[in-house]
Scaffold this active site. Structure first.
Site, PDB file in Angstrom:
ATOM      1  N   HIS A   1      -2.454   2.279  -6.547  1.00  0.00           N
ATOM      2  CA  HIS A   1      -3.392   1.265  -5.454  1.00  0.00           C
ATOM      3  C   HIS A   1      -3.706  -0.506  -7.055  1.00  0.00           C
ATOM      4  CE1 HIS A   1      -4.766  -0.255  -1.528  1.00  0.00           C
ATOM      5  NE2 HIS A   1      -5.523  -1.582  -2.238  1.00  0.00           N
TER       6      HIS A   1
ATOM      7  N   LYS B   1      -2.117  -1.417   7.864  1.00  0.00           N
ATOM      8  CA  LYS B   1      -3.706  -1.840   8.608  1.00  0.00           C
ATOM      9  C   LYS B   1      -4.440  -2.901   8.959  1.00  0.00           C
ATOM     10  CE  LYS B   1      -7.920  -1.264   5.535  1.00  0.00           C
ATOM     11  NZ  LYS B   1      -8.423  -0.977   4.224  1.00  0.00           N
TER      12      LYS B   1
ATOM     13  N   ARG C   1       1.200  -1.170   0.239  1.00  0.00           N
ATOM     14  CA  ARG C   1       0.209   0.338  -0.058  1.00  0.00           C
ATOM     15  C   ARG C   1       1.171   1.158  -0.272  1.00  0.00           C
ATOM     16  NH1 ARG C   1      -2.238  -3.120   4.060  1.00  0.00           N
ATOM     17  NH2 ARG C   1      -4.315  -4.274   3.799  1.00  0.00           N
TER      18      ARG C   1
ATOM     19  N   ARG D   1      -0.414  -2.917  -6.464  1.00  0.00           N
ATOM     20  CA  ARG D   1      -0.642  -3.724  -5.397  1.00  0.00           C
ATOM     21  C   ARG D   1      -2.045  -4.616  -6.538  1.00  0.00           C
ATOM     22  NH1 ARG D   1      -0.882  -4.983  -0.243  1.00  0.00           N
ATOM     23  NH2 ARG D   1      -3.150  -5.227   1.000  1.00  0.00           N
TER      24      ARG D   1
ATOM     25  N   HIS E   1      -4.063  -9.336   4.106  1.00  0.00           N
ATOM     26  CA  HIS E   1      -6.038  -8.998   3.839  1.00  0.00           C
ATOM     27  C   HIS E   1      -6.244 -10.427   5.402  1.00  0.00           C
ATOM     28  CE1 HIS E   1      -6.143  -8.376  -0.225  1.00  0.00           C
ATOM     29  NE2 HIS E   1      -5.662  -7.065   0.428  1.00  0.00           N
TER      30      HIS E   1
ATOM     31  N   TYR F   1      -9.747 -11.542  -6.326  1.00  0.00           N
ATOM     32  CA  TYR F   1      -8.782 -11.692  -7.779  1.00  0.00           C
ATOM     33  C   TYR F   1      -9.139 -12.536  -8.217  1.00  0.00           C
ATOM     34  CZ  TYR F   1      -5.926  -8.140  -4.913  1.00  0.00           C
ATOM     35  OH  TYR F   1      -6.110  -6.523  -4.791  1.00  0.00           O
TER      36      TYR F   1
END
Length: 355
Positions: free
Chosen positions: A302, A237, A212, A305, A328, A337
């Site tokens: 992004h 995050k 990120r 990524r 995640h 994805y």
């Protein structure tokens, strides 16, 4: 509001940005914070010994409401102070500055919409009205709507132990948008667009490790473990650390960059030695790369990524490993994805070909 105005000075601008709650108003082109006597005292103490703050002409002035937000009343100072207290509570609870700003702005707009209705008198119907007549009427996104619901509910529970009816405040369905993905050829064009090795290294590392924007900017020299070929991403995050594999190719690029720029603290530093590279400058680096490479798509950082994750999946990497690498919390986030990977789709034969 308290406005801060001064001739452009990079170091002073970076100092002002570090004051808790300070924000930039694009329309008025001033730095500002919500006003209170305590806040003004904190501001004076913050700049003491660093820069001379001239408040001899400080006075209340009338700012046309339309210049700030043309359909809402100014925020009552009493409610403003309550929001400041809530902001400090969030900071003590270690909420990110981004979340604090989002919640503060959401509360300000909400109470201005209600024309400064006393906090103790706010009901679930007020939030429903705000949702219908402001958020939906202005066609704001469902994520924007969710931010308001979260902000108002947390504020009322924390400040006045007041709970709103969850049945009235229905959560909007979140749009299911597919991530934007670039081809490997497009990624290569972007990464090779810059001759400046620092710019090339920053963009390359985002793609090579699926980082990120904030993760890249917060990297420190010690976070690169070249012997084990690992990159340590700290407190990203969700306040989580994670380890990401890093290739020999990117390590070699970073070594060349290090020898030329010799950073002291952060892996990528700004104009001030030891200071963090700014988000705006990083976005500018990408914009320049797009111009040089001739790519007209509205690419963001992004996208690199997303492209990294999709290309990993297409090369046969297990989805569970991709989840760990990207950091995640839920596997459902990573599964998105599978919908943009073309490896399996390209093997499907259309019945149209048999006609």
């Amino acid at each position: 509001m308290v406005f801060l105005e001064f001739p452009y000075d990079f170091e002073l601008k970076e100092l002002v940005k570090t004051f808790p709650g300070m924000d930039w108003n694009k329309k008025l082109k001033v730095w500002y914070i919500p006003y209170s006597d305590q806040r003004l005292t904190e501001l004076i103490q913050f700049f003491k010994g660093k820069v001379w703050l001239d408040y001899s002409q400080f006075k209340k002035v009338s700012i046309p409401v339309e210049k700030i937000r043309n359909d809402l009343s100014p925020l009552d100072s009493g409610i403003g102070e309550e929001i400041i207290k809530f902001e400090q509570w969030m900071r003590n609870k270690r909420y990110s500055e981004s979340s604090i700003k989002t919640y503060r702005d959401a509360l300000s707009v909400f109470f201005r919409f209600l024309e400064n209705k006393p906090i103790t008198e706010v009901e679930s119907s007020d939030l429903e009205k705000f949702n219908t007549e402001y958020i939906i009427a202005k066609r704001y996104s469902s994520s924007y709507q969710n931010q308001f619901v979260n902000a108002v509910k947390l504020f009322l529970v924390n400040s006045h132990n007041k709970k709103l009816n969850p049945e009235i405040i229905s959560r909007p369905k979140k749009e299911k948008l597919l991530p934007n993905v670039l081809s490997k050829e497009e990624v290569k064009m972007i990464l090779e667009a810059h001759k400046n090795i620092k710019h090339k290294a920053m963009l390359s590392l985002i793609y090579a490790c699926g980082l990120r924007r904030s993760e890249l900017l917060n990297l420190k020299i010690k976070d690169v473990d070249s012997k084990r070929r690992l990159l340590i991403v700290r407190q990203s995050k969700g306040k989580k650390d994670r380890i990401v594999p890093i290739s020999d190719k990117i390590i070699e690029l970073l070594r060349k960059y290090y020898k030329e720029f010799i950073p002291k603290c952060y892996l990528f530093e700004g104009k001030i030695m030891g200071g963090m590279y700014s988000e705006k400058s990083l976005e500018s680096v990408l914009k320049q790369a797009l111009t040089k490479s001739g790519i007209s798509k509205p690419v963001t950082l992004h996208w690199l990524r997303h492209s990294y994750a999709t290309h990993l999946l297409e090369s046969g990497t297990d989805l569970r490993f991709i989840q760990e690498i990207l950091g995640h919390k839920s596997s459902k986030t990573t599964e998105i994805y599978t919908h943009v990977s073309t490896k399996s789709l390209q093997n499907i034969k259309s019945p149209f070909d048999d006609l």
